[in-house]
Write an enzyme that holds these catalytic residues in place. Structure first.
Site, PDB file in Angstrom:
ATOM      1  N   ARG A 101      31.210  77.510  87.949  1.00 54.04           N
ATOM      2  CA  ARG A 101      31.365  78.992  87.697  1.00 54.04           C
ATOM      3  C   ARG A 101      32.449  79.642  88.818  1.00 54.04           C
ATOM      4  O   ARG A 101      33.381  80.106  87.995  1.00 54.04           O
ATOM      5  CB  ARG A 101      30.192  79.957  88.197  1.00 54.04           C
ATOM      6  CG  ARG A 101      30.125  81.197  87.774  1.00 54.04           C
ATOM      7  CD  ARG A 101      28.802  81.978  87.961  1.00 54.04           C
ATOM      8  NE  ARG A 101      27.714  81.451  87.205  1.00 54.04           N
ATOM      9  CZ  ARG A 101      26.547  81.797  87.449  1.00 54.04           C
ATOM     10  NH1 ARG A 101      26.052  83.004  88.186  1.00 54.04           N
ATOM     11  NH2 ARG A 101      25.558  81.127  86.812  1.00 54.04           N
ATOM     12  N   HIS A 118      29.587  77.761  76.248  1.00 60.44           N
ATOM     13  CA  HIS A 118      29.332  78.458  77.595  1.00 60.44           C
ATOM     14  C   HIS A 118      28.053  79.400  77.169  1.00 60.44           C
ATOM     15  O   HIS A 118      28.312  80.672  76.772  1.00 60.44           O
ATOM     16  CB  HIS A 118      30.369  79.459  77.932  1.00 60.44           C
ATOM     17  CG  HIS A 118      30.463  79.996  79.082  1.00 60.44           C
ATOM     18  ND1 HIS A 118      30.702  79.232  80.277  1.00 60.44           N
ATOM     19  CD2 HIS A 118      30.503  81.132  79.691  1.00 60.44           C
ATOM     20  CE1 HIS A 118      30.964  79.781  81.319  1.00 60.44           C
ATOM     21  NE2 HIS A 118      30.530  81.149  81.127  1.00 60.44           N
ATOM     22  N   TYR A 128      37.889  94.633  67.604  1.00 61.36           N
ATOM     23  CA  TYR A 128      39.236  95.209  67.327  1.00 61.36           C
ATOM     24  C   TYR A 128      40.347  94.653  67.882  1.00 61.36           C
ATOM     25  O   TYR A 128      41.104  94.729  67.334  1.00 61.36           O
ATOM     26  CB  TYR A 128      39.031  96.537  67.862  1.00 61.36           C
ATOM     27  CG  TYR A 128      37.994  97.670  67.518  1.00 61.36           C
ATOM     28  CD1 TYR A 128      37.821  97.971  66.004  1.00 61.36           C
ATOM     29  CD2 TYR A 128      37.061  98.183  68.637  1.00 61.36           C
ATOM     30  CE1 TYR A 128      36.704  98.763  65.862  1.00 61.36           C
ATOM     31  CE2 TYR A 128      36.002  98.885  68.205  1.00 61.36           C
ATOM     32  CZ  TYR A 128      36.034  99.363  66.871  1.00 61.36           C
ATOM     33  OH  TYR A 128      34.792 100.192  66.569  1.00 61.36           O
TER      34      TYR A 128
END
Length: 769
Positions: free
Chosen positions: A41, A87, A131
């Site tokens: 991580r 993931h 968007y």
């Protein structure tokens, strides 16, 4: 029957209980969590400089064929593929990671090209992923180059349905070029970005000379190259030491630059001349990770709080390029003083830490977090790239061997074409017959049987023989490469040199943005020097309400106070002065005259600004004079002299100066004029002594010495005087007259004496004023 225990099929949950010490079980599970955080991580891999989330993002985009030549795809599609296949974490964290890869002010060499609102340097967030659109950049393609050539291992995804690459094999030095930051369990990493061309130059030095000294690398590797430009103003020695150990920090500053200034020196200094002697400063670059909006808010707050009185205004005139305009209060302001004050008071100067903590692949498998210096990082990266180079060569050798097998079979078929056709036409099972007659392998025979008729041309034999020769030549070269470390280093140098051309100093992406230049010695200045000097009258009431009236007004004027309150102290000062407040417990407090509340109303309680005990009385207020001295005396007759400079306190809590025993209070705080040479002390018993000022010690803190000895009572008052002028005191009544006794030889004794009754006419309250 229903209660028969033999029919119960569910296991007893208590059978799964394990008897183990709680601390051992907890530490074991926490260790698993810590290792997962470190390796999967938070820390980047040394070989490709990526964390798993970034690697999976780029891999998912590659699988979606989002290369620079293709069209954009919705970011939501990319995020969905990443969290669905590779993931298993929240979509917000994945999208945030993707946004950072696309921000040219966050990443020195962006790996994602965004379309839409991907945030800005003001600190505004990106638009929602429904968007925005994205695709890979050329740099990302270079980082993933070779994935289809057997260069790296592929590992199963979290659910075992697909595979993902363990690392990216590309030659782009992403770890140092783009840097990384992360916090794991018990450790962290912080790597700034660097110039790719300089990284390659340092790598080439190490390839030529694996034992090259650190100083040799620093000749071509100059330090951080941040996405937002700016300056690194540490000395070369500090920068070199940080990279030698892998730990350190860099002092970053924004850049002042006025592109439209006429004179070159003004352009470099960031000064725009406006005519009439007026000028303004222009900030064109800000330190890395400093949000422009917050920086402007900091500067505006300084102006609003009058902490930077030499600055009149700040304006944000930025478009695609940063342009922050600073307007000085007057044309007489020193530009360098304004710059230094901004460096000191705002984030226009900040620090970036270096902690080269990376995951390094181990020979036996696995990865270990290690803090490395520059040379060690590059050496390990070279080893990893050579391993990738050899794996690519071996993969290609396997491909060549398979192709050679087929080409040799095709050539045999062309040489015996009529017989091959005959076998195919007459035999029910032509494959074994062909293998037996011509010595073909199973793959060769199968390939011949699968050939199209159109391929049966005489010219094809010439092409096949040329291909055969080319493949053998390539095979020989690759075998030499695999067997020769020297050839491997030469090949790596050649590939790095080709990569360097794409990121050379004369390219828009490769041009160094951050200037490495040691700053001039810091200009030592006091913020008090920026305060505009104006006269002020300071009034404090008996209850501790303080105010500052503009100008010097009569100290015995008719000032208004709250009901039940009255005057305590009044004095004339300047806004540049510091006030010293002394309390009965022996503490001194400092208050700037420029920070006093206005003269309208009753002022404000001084205890809201200073941490003065409400039960402790304020016994004195005076202006601190540079190199001045004060006489301090407690009611038990002990005292000393102290320098005013030593009494100034920098915090609200003040400074403890006079050490007092229980029940003893500070009684006298008087300024000592420079020409005074004697001390006069009077006690409650109306005895007076005088002694030389030289007998009074100068101390910074303590109880002091015995000024006068008492049988009953204590000290009433003390003062200093000039012996040849005599002792003066105010006479009673409203006359305002002062009496002076010049013949004082009878009271001149050694310090600590009991004294004798004062001259006739001395005030009955035993006070000198």
């Amino acid at each position: 029957m229903a209660d028969d225990p033999t029919l119960t099929t569910e296991p007893d949950p208590f059978d799964r209980l394990i008897d183990a010490p709680f601390d051992a079980a907890l530490s074991e599970r926490y260790l698993v969590y810590a290792l997962s955080t470190i390796t999967a991580r938070s820390l980047p891999d040394l070989r490709d400089g990526l964390k798993p989330v970034h690697r999976r993002l780029l891999w998912a985009m590659r699988m979606l064929k989002l290369d620079p030549q293709s069209g954009f795809k919705k970011s939501a599609r990319v995020v969905g593929d990443v969290i669905g296949k590779y993931h298993p974490h929240g979509d917000a964290s994945v999208y945030d990671a993707m946004v950072r890869l696309a921000q040219d002010f966050a990443l020195r060499y962006p790996l994602v090209e965004g379309q839409g609102n991907f945030g800005n340097i003001d600190g505004d967030n990106a638009a929602a992923y429904r968007y925005t659109e994205a695709r890979l950049t050329r740099t990302a393609i270079l980082l993933m180059e070779g994935l289809d050539e057997g260069t790296v291992d592929f590992i199963p995804t979290y659910n075992g349905e697909e595979e993902e690459p363990e690392i990216f094999p590309g030659l782009f030095p992403n770890l140092l070029a783009n840097g990384a930051s992360g916090i794991a369990v018990g450790m962290a990493t912080s790597i700034p970005s660097h110039n790719a061309a300089e990284i390659i130059d340092a790598t080439l030095k190490l390839i030529d000379n694996p034992k090259a000294e650190h100083a040799e690398l620093m000749e071509v590797f100059h330090g951080p190259d941040f996405a937002t430009g700016g300056l690194v103003v540490d000395s070369p020695e500090i920068i070199s030491h940080a990279y030698a150990s892998g730990r350190g920090s860099f002092r970053m500053r924004g850049r002042f630059h006025a592109a439209e200034a006429e004179k070159a020196e003004d352009r470099e200094a960031g000064i725009e001349r406006l005519g009439g002697g007026q000028w303004q400063l222009v900030i064109s670059e800000i330190p890395y990770q400093v949000q422009k909006g917050k920086l402007i808010e900091q500067i505006a707050a300084l102006i609003g709080d009058r902490k930077l009185p030499i600055l009149e205004d700040v304006r944000d005139e930025s478009d695609e390029q940063i342009r922050i305009v600073l307007v000085p209060r007057s044309r007489n302001v020193d530009p360098e003083l304004l710059k230094e004050s901004l460096y000191k008071l705002t984030d226009l100067e900040s620090r970036f830490s270096l902690n080269l903590n990376v995951l390094d692949a181990q020979p036996g498998g696995g990865r270990t977090p290690v803090v490395m210096g520059l040379g060690e990082v590059l050496r390990h990266w070279i080893v990893a790239q050579i391993e990738i180079l050899v794996r690519r060569a071996n993969f290609r050798l396997d491909q060549i061997a398979r192709r050679l097998e087929l080409v040799e079979g095709y050539i045999i078929a062309f040489l015996n074409l009529d017989r091959v056709i005959e076998i195919i036409r007459t035999e029910d099972e032509p494959k074994p017959v062909m293998m037996a007659e011509f010595g073909l392998t199973d793959r060769q025979a199968e390939a011949i049987l699968n050939m199209r008729l159109r391929s049966l041309r005489k010219l094809e034999e010439m092409q096949l023989r040329k291909e055969l020769d080319d493949l053998k030549a390539e095979r020989d070269e690759l075998q030499k490469l695999v067997e020769s470390p020297a050839r491997q280093r030469t090949r790596l140098k050649r590939d790095l040199a080709a990569l360097r051309k794409e990121y050379a100093e004369d390219t828009p992406l490769g041009r160094r943005r951050t200037t490495i230049a040691q700053a001039a010695p810091t200009v030592e200045f006091s913020m008090d020097a920026m305060i505009e000097k104006e006269p002020v009258t300071v009034i404090m009431s008996q209850r501790g309400w303080i105010r500052g009236l503009k100008g010097h007004v009569e100290l015995n004027g008719d000032f208004k106070f709250k009901e039940g309150d009255g005057p305590a102290f009044a004095l004339h000062a300047q806004t540049t002065d510091k006030l010293l407040l002394a309390t009965a417990d022996g503490r001194f407090y400092t208050l700037g005259c420029d920070k006093l509340p206005g003269g309208r109303g009753f002022g404000e309680p001084v205890r809201t600004t200073l941490d003065i005990d409400p039960a402790t009385a304020i016994v004195a207020m005076m202006v601190a004079r540079p190199k001045g001295q004060v006489l301090l005396a407690s009611d038990n007759g002990r005292g000393f002299a102290a320098g005013m400079d030593e009494l100034l306190a920098e915090t609200r809590k003040g400074r403890a100066v006079v050490n007092l025993k229980p029940g003893v209070t500070l009684k006298v705080v008087r300024e000592i004029p420079a020409d005074h040479d004697h001390v006069a002390v009077v006690g409650d018993n109306r005895k007076l002594v005088m002694f030389s000022l030289e007998e009074l010690p100068v101390m910074t803190r303590g109880q002091g010495v015995q000024l006068q000895r008492y049988r009953d009572g204590g000290l009433s008052d003390a003062t200093t005087l000039r012996l040849e002028e005599g002792l003066s005191w105010k006479m009673g009544g409203d006359s305002g007259r002062t009496r002076t006794e010049s013949d004082m030889w009878q009271w001149r004794v050694a310090r600590g004496a009991a004294g004798r009754l004062p001259p006739q006419g001395f005030p009955r309250d035993n006070r000198f004023d």
